[in-house]
Design a protein around this motif. Structure first.
Motif, short mmCIF file in Angstrom:
data_model
loop_
_atom_site.label_atom_id
_atom_site.label_comp_id
_atom_site.label_asym_id
_atom_site.label_seq_id
_atom_site.Cartn_x
_atom_site.Cartn_y
_atom_site.Cartn_z
N THR A 1 0.80 -1.23 0.00
CA THR A 1 0.00 0.00 0.00
C THR A 1 0.83 1.28 0.00
OG1 THR A 1 -0.12 0.00 2.41
CG2 THR A 1 -1.91 -1.11 1.22
N GLY A 2 2.12 1.18 -0.09
CA GLY A 2 2.96 2.37 -0.07
C GLY A 2 2.69 3.34 -1.20
N TYR A 3 2.19 2.82 -2.33
CA TYR A 3 1.91 3.69 -3.47
C TYR A 3 0.79 4.69 -3.18
CZ TYR A 3 -2.27 0.93 -4.34
OH TYR A 3 -3.48 0.32 -4.22
N LEU A 4 0.01 4.45 -2.14
CA LEU A 4 -1.11 5.34 -1.84
C LEU A 4 -0.65 6.68 -1.27
CD1 LEU A 4 -3.62 2.83 -0.24
CD2 LEU A 4 -3.73 3.86 -2.50
N SER A 5 0.49 6.69 -0.59
CA SER A 5 0.93 7.94 0.04
C SER A 5 2.30 8.41 -0.43
CB SER A 5 0.95 7.78 1.56
OG SER A 5 1.86 6.77 1.93
N ARG A 6 3.04 7.56 -1.10
CA ARG A 6 4.41 7.90 -1.50
C ARG A 6 4.51 9.15 -2.38
NH1 ARG A 6 5.99 2.99 -3.51
NH2 ARG A 6 5.97 2.18 -1.41
N PRO A 7 3.65 9.35 -3.38
CA PRO A 7 3.84 10.52 -4.24
C PRO A 7 3.39 11.85 -3.63
CG PRO A 7 2.23 8.99 -5.20
CD PRO A 7 2.64 8.46 -3.89
N TYR A 8 2.76 11.82 -2.47
CA TYR A 8 2.12 13.03 -1.94
C TYR A 8 2.83 13.57 -0.71
CZ TYR A 8 -1.62 11.07 -4.76
OH TYR A 8 -2.36 10.55 -5.78
N THR A 9 2.79 14.88 -0.54
CA THR A 9 3.26 15.49 0.70
C THR A 9 2.18 15.39 1.77
OG1 THR A 9 2.52 17.64 -0.08
CG2 THR A 9 4.84 17.11 -0.40
N TYR A 10 0.91 15.34 1.35
CA TYR A 10 -0.21 15.11 2.26
C TYR A 10 -0.59 13.64 2.14
CZ TYR A 10 -0.43 20.17 2.00
OH TYR A 10 -0.12 21.48 2.04
N ARG A 11 -0.41 12.90 3.20
CA ARG A 11 -0.52 11.44 3.15
C ARG A 11 -1.90 10.94 2.69
NH1 ARG A 11 3.41 8.57 5.42
NH2 ARG A 11 2.00 6.92 6.03
N TYR A 12 -2.95 11.65 3.01
CA TYR A 12 -4.30 11.17 2.70
C TYR A 12 -4.84 11.71 1.38
CZ TYR A 12 -4.27 9.48 7.46
OH TYR A 12 -3.95 8.81 8.61
N PHE A 13 -4.00 12.29 0.56
CA PHE A 13 -4.48 12.94 -0.66
C PHE A 13 -5.05 11.95 -1.66
CE2 PHE A 13 -4.22 15.35 -4.63
CZ PHE A 13 -4.89 16.49 -4.23
N GLU A 14 -4.59 10.71 -1.66
CA GLU A 14 -5.14 9.70 -2.59
C GLU A 14 -6.63 9.48 -2.34
OE1 GLU A 14 -5.42 7.24 -5.76
OE2 GLU A 14 -3.65 8.41 -5.23
N SER A 15 -7.03 9.48 -1.08
CA SER A 15 -8.46 9.35 -0.77
C SER A 15 -9.24 10.53 -1.32
CB SER A 15 -8.68 9.23 0.74
OG SER A 15 -8.12 8.04 1.21
N PHE A 16 -8.68 11.72 -1.20
CA PHE A 16 -9.31 12.91 -1.75
C PHE A 16 -9.41 12.80 -3.28
CE2 PHE A 16 -8.84 17.11 -3.66
CZ PHE A 16 -9.98 17.72 -3.17
#
Length: 155
Positions: free
Chosen positions: A44-59
């Motif tokens: 699941t690391g791909y869900l937060s790795r590209p973002y500075t805000y960890r929950y941005f993938e959910s957004f």
């Protein structure tokens, strides 16, 4: 009948469940024990790795579901309203993306912004098509639709 009930339930579960599941996965990455976190990060690391805000993938998932629902749910009955809401929501997301810059890598930001701007061009050409086609013959409407498709492909 059974499949219809299942499909109706999943129509409600999917748009809410998937973003919540992604947010839970990111939360577990930070709050689980070291052994669980190491194993879990591989998947699941791909869900937060590209973002500075960890929950941005959910957004991002919520954004995609919202924009898609304007097209899929409202468009058959209210195409002009659907397109207007699509464009307004898209402008909101473009401004938000430009303000918060959630990506670690600047090229990801450029790609995300470019894709949203291309969607905006698509929405604008759809608006122009509504106004052009409304007073035309069916043959002229097909020609306008073909021209719109060519414009979208070129852009």
């Amino acid at each position: 009948l059974g499949f219809r009930v299942y499909a109706s339930i999943m129509i409600l579960v999917y748009p809410i469940g998937v973003p919540v599941l992604f947010a839970l996965a990111v939360w577990l990455q930070t709050h689980a024990g070291k052994e669980v976190r190491t194993h879990f990060m591989r998947g699941t690391g791909y869900l937060s790795r590209p973002y500075t805000y960890r929950y941005f993938e959910s957004f991002e998932l919520l954004r995609k579901i919202l924009l898609g629902s304007f097209i899929a749910v409202l468009a058959p009955d209210y195409p002009a309203i659907s397109n207007f809401l699509f464009l307004v929501a898209l402008m909101f997301f473009i401004v938000l993306l430009m303000q918060i810059r959630p990506y670690r890598d600047s090229i990801d930001h450029v790609f995300a912004l470019t894709s949203l701007l291309l969607l905006f061009v698509l929405g604008m050409t759809t608006s122009m098509t509504f106004s052009l086609v409304s007073s035309r013959t069916p043959e002229e409407a097909v020609n306008i639709g073909t021209a719109q498709t060519v414009l979208i492909v070129v852009v």
